[in-house]
Scaffold this motif. Structure first.
Motif, PDB file in Angstrom:
ATOM      1  N   GLY A   1       0.705  -1.091   0.140  1.00  0.00           N
ATOM      2  CA  GLY A   1       0.012  -0.060   0.152  1.00  0.00           C
ATOM      3  C   GLY A   1       0.749   1.215  -0.069  1.00  0.00           C
ATOM      4  N   ARG A   2       2.260   1.123   0.068  1.00  0.00           N
ATOM      5  CA  ARG A   2       2.932   2.373   0.291  1.00  0.00           C
ATOM      6  C   ARG A   2       3.193   2.875  -1.173  1.00  0.00           C
ATOM      7  NH1 ARG A   2       8.048   1.413   3.936  1.00  0.00           N
ATOM      8  NH2 ARG A   2       7.884   3.908   4.441  1.00  0.00           N
ATOM      9  N   ARG A   3       3.437   4.396  -1.460  1.00  0.00           N
ATOM     10  CA  ARG A   3       3.516   4.823  -2.636  1.00  0.00           C
ATOM     11  C   ARG A   3       5.074   5.000  -2.454  1.00  0.00           C
ATOM     12  NH1 ARG A   3       0.775  10.170  -0.939  1.00  0.00           N
ATOM     13  NH2 ARG A   3       1.633   9.559   1.103  1.00  0.00           N
ATOM     14  N   ILE A   4       5.752   4.578  -3.521  1.00  0.00           N
ATOM     15  CA  ILE A   4       7.432   4.280  -3.612  1.00  0.00           C
ATOM     16  C   ILE A   4       7.823   4.750  -5.045  1.00  0.00           C
ATOM     17  CG2 ILE A   4       9.161   2.861  -3.332  1.00  0.00           C
ATOM     18  CD1 ILE A   4       7.559   0.945  -1.780  1.00  0.00           C
ATOM     19  N   LEU A   5       8.965   5.730  -4.719  1.00  0.00           N
ATOM     20  CA  LEU A   5       9.565   6.162  -6.141  1.00  0.00           C
ATOM     21  C   LEU A   5      10.716   5.490  -6.073  1.00  0.00           C
ATOM     22  CD1 LEU A   5      10.059   8.002  -8.265  1.00  0.00           C
ATOM     23  CD2 LEU A   5      11.204   9.577  -6.866  1.00  0.00           C
TER      24      LEU A   5
ATOM     25  N   GLY B   1      16.680   2.709 -14.101  1.00  0.00           N
ATOM     26  CA  GLY B   1      17.433   1.545 -14.942  1.00  0.00           C
ATOM     27  C   GLY B   1      16.290   1.018 -15.587  1.00  0.00           C
ATOM     28  N   ALA B   2      16.363  -0.297 -15.814  1.00  0.00           N
ATOM     29  CA  ALA B   2      15.328  -1.053 -16.332  1.00  0.00           C
ATOM     30  C   ALA B   2      13.995  -1.304 -15.419  1.00  0.00           C
ATOM     31  CB  ALA B   2      15.726  -2.367 -17.143  1.00  0.00           C
ATOM     32  N   ALA B   3      14.131  -0.936 -14.100  1.00  0.00           N
ATOM     33  CA  ALA B   3      12.923  -0.835 -13.204  1.00  0.00           C
ATOM     34  C   ALA B   3      12.327  -2.212 -12.749  1.00  0.00           C
ATOM     35  CB  ALA B   3      11.803  -0.316 -14.024  1.00  0.00           C
ATOM     36  N   ALA B   4      13.551  -3.196 -12.658  1.00  0.00           N
ATOM     37  CA  ALA B   4      13.194  -4.383 -12.035  1.00  0.00           C
ATOM     38  C   ALA B   4      12.701  -4.288 -10.654  1.00  0.00           C
ATOM     39  CB  ALA B   4      14.401  -5.113 -12.117  1.00  0.00           C
ATOM     40  N   GLY B   5      13.211  -3.341  -9.807  1.00  0.00           N
ATOM     41  CA  GLY B   5      12.941  -3.218  -8.651  1.00  0.00           C
ATOM     42  C   GLY B   5      11.715  -2.354  -8.325  1.00  0.00           C
ATOM     43  N   ALA B   6      11.133  -1.648  -9.375  1.00  0.00           N
ATOM     44  CA  ALA B   6       9.865  -1.196  -9.014  1.00  0.00           C
ATOM     45  C   ALA B   6       9.002  -1.985  -9.418  1.00  0.00           C
ATOM     46  CB  ALA B   6       9.628   0.051  -9.882  1.00  0.00           C
ATOM     47  N   ARG B   7       9.021  -2.960 -10.534  1.00  0.00           N
ATOM     48  CA  ARG B   7       8.151  -4.186 -10.464  1.00  0.00           C
ATOM     49  C   ARG B   7       8.171  -5.208  -9.479  1.00  0.00           C
ATOM     50  NH1 ARG B   7      10.518  -3.179 -15.729  1.00  0.00           N
ATOM     51  NH2 ARG B   7      11.974  -4.844 -15.280  1.00  0.00           N
ATOM     52  N   TRP B   8       9.193  -5.236  -8.867  1.00  0.00           N
ATOM     53  CA  TRP B   8       9.135  -6.301  -7.720  1.00  0.00           C
ATOM     54  C   TRP B   8       8.156  -5.556  -6.452  1.00  0.00           C
ATOM     55  CZ3 TRP B   8      10.919  -5.759  -2.725  1.00  0.00           C
ATOM     56  CH2 TRP B   8      10.994  -6.908  -1.774  1.00  0.00           C
ATOM     57  N   LEU B   9       8.662  -4.224  -6.376  1.00  0.00           N
ATOM     58  CA  LEU B   9       7.779  -3.732  -5.389  1.00  0.00           C
ATOM     59  C   LEU B   9       6.191  -3.965  -5.526  1.00  0.00           C
ATOM     60  CD1 LEU B   9       9.670  -0.291  -5.019  1.00  0.00           C
ATOM     61  CD2 LEU B   9       9.701  -2.042  -3.333  1.00  0.00           C
TER      62      LEU B   9
ATOM     63  N   ARG C   1       2.807   0.628  -4.299  1.00  0.00           N
ATOM     64  CA  ARG C   1       2.353   1.423  -5.519  1.00  0.00           C
ATOM     65  C   ARG C   1       3.586   2.425  -5.897  1.00  0.00           C
ATOM     66  NH1 ARG C   1      -1.740   4.757  -2.096  1.00  0.00           N
ATOM     67  NH2 ARG C   1      -1.951   6.058  -3.868  1.00  0.00           N
ATOM     68  N   PRO C   2       4.265   1.712  -6.739  1.00  0.00           N
ATOM     69  CA  PRO C   2       5.620   2.382  -7.272  1.00  0.00           C
ATOM     70  C   PRO C   2       5.344   3.237  -8.702  1.00  0.00           C
ATOM     71  CG  PRO C   2       5.615   0.042  -7.953  1.00  0.00           C
ATOM     72  CD  PRO C   2       4.516   0.087  -7.263  1.00  0.00           C
ATOM     73  N   VAL C   3       6.491   4.023  -8.666  1.00  0.00           N
ATOM     74  CA  VAL C   3       6.561   4.796  -9.780  1.00  0.00           C
ATOM     75  C   VAL C   3       8.144   4.552  -9.982  1.00  0.00           C
ATOM     76  CG1 VAL C   3       6.856   7.133 -10.848  1.00  0.00           C
ATOM     77  CG2 VAL C   3       4.820   6.527  -9.570  1.00  0.00           C
ATOM     78  N   ALA C   4       8.616   4.435 -11.369  1.00  0.00           N
ATOM     79  CA  ALA C   4      10.142   4.383 -11.679  1.00  0.00           C
ATOM     80  C   ALA C   4      10.631   5.496 -12.574  1.00  0.00           C
ATOM     81  CB  ALA C   4      10.185   2.977 -12.591  1.00  0.00           C
ATOM     82  N   LEU C   5      11.526   6.001 -12.020  1.00  0.00           N
ATOM     83  CA  LEU C   5      11.969   7.289 -12.782  1.00  0.00           C
ATOM     84  C   LEU C   5      13.346   7.171 -13.006  1.00  0.00           C
ATOM     85  CD1 LEU C   5      11.365  10.855 -11.683  1.00  0.00           C
ATOM     86  CD2 LEU C   5      13.757  10.211 -12.034  1.00  0.00           C
TER      87      LEU C   5
END
Length: 270
Positions: A59-63, A68-76, A82-86
């Motif tokens: 439930g946390r909003r995470i940036l 990079g290729a946003a593997a971390g955001a997809r794992w989150l 609730r991630p956003v990848a920048l």
């Protein structure tokens, strides 16, 4: 290459071009190690699934900053966040889009500069990065202030970088990389440049004390500094990282910081 001062504008242009041009090669070399849906903190292969440095995720909003290729955001996202990848690089975000198609896990992707985050004050519960943004800007203290701004009171900021002591040594995973050749206190960045002297890649050095002062100066409380040990059985090289060096001295530092509840934003955008 040489060591010389470089401003933020030069560094931004150089690193955007570098990562756009190098994105394919980088993913070909490191993509399998990083995975399509995983948060890997460092070449020592410390995974967030094991370390849990980010705390509760659901439930946390995470940036994910410098994703990079946003593997971390997809794992989150798979953990209920609730991630956003920048990222600054369109080339890396192109790989993020491809990995989303492969994995079926999609997150919002944003191309922007870490020194001017396009988000409202207090937009996120957590900001994190594995080797993104912080080492590549001349004014990394300004990055700390900008992250502080977009975090809600009580939020956290967790980032990994090359351990500052590594700058004493050559970027060599072998025996040559065991001899100190540079001053730890030489803060001039590492600069690769073309025949005309135009920077093509820039990476910044700060001491451990510098990083602490940046963190505290932005208003954060430093909760922990993690120095991952080289794990038994891990024999894979990653640039200057190797079992030989990793068993003798740290290659990565992870700073875990909190924005105090009720703290006011520092000067900056928003």
């Amino acid at each position: 290459m040489e060591r010389r001062p470089v401003g933020d504008g030069e560094a931004r242009r150089a690193n955007r071009r570098w990562w756009d041009a190098d994105a394919d090669a980088y993913q070909a070399e490191h993509g399998a190690f990083l995975g399509d849906v995983d948060w890997v903190w460092c070449p020592e292969r410390l995974r967030e699934a094991d370390a849990r440095l980010l705390g509760e995720l659901r439930g946390r909003r995470i940036l994910e900053l410098g994703c990079g290729a946003a593997a971390g955001a997809r794992w989150l996202a798979t953990e209920g966040a609730r991630p956003v990848a920048l990222d600054l690089s369109a080339g890396m975000l192109r790989h993020a889009a491809r990995a989303a198609t492969r994995s079926g896990v999609r997150v919002p992707l944003v191309q922007a500069d870490a020194l001017a985050l396009p988000f409202a004050t207090g937009a996120f519960d957590l900001v994190a990065t594995a080797f993104g943004a912080v080492p590549f800007v001349a004014d990394s203290a300004a990055v700390m202030r900008e992250v502080f701004r977009v975090l809600r009171p009580g939020g956290s900021w967790v980032f990994s970088i090359t351990h500052p002591m590594r700058w004493i040594f050559l970027d060599d995973p072998g025996e040559r990389g065991l001899t100190a050749v540079h001053s730890y206190f030489d803060r001039r960045p590492y600069v690769e440049q073309d025949a005309d002297g135009v920077p093509t890649y820039v990476e910044q050095h700060r001491t451990v004390g510098d990083r602490v002062r940046e963190i505290v100066g932005a208003g954060f409380v430093l909760r922990d500094v993690v120095e991952p040990e080289w794990p038994a059985g891990h024999e894979q090289l990653w640039g200057q990282w190797s079992p030989l060096r990793g068993r003798l001295f740290p290659g990565t530092a992870i700073f875990v910081c909190d924005r105090p509840a009720g703290a006011l934003p520092t000067a900056g955008r928003g």
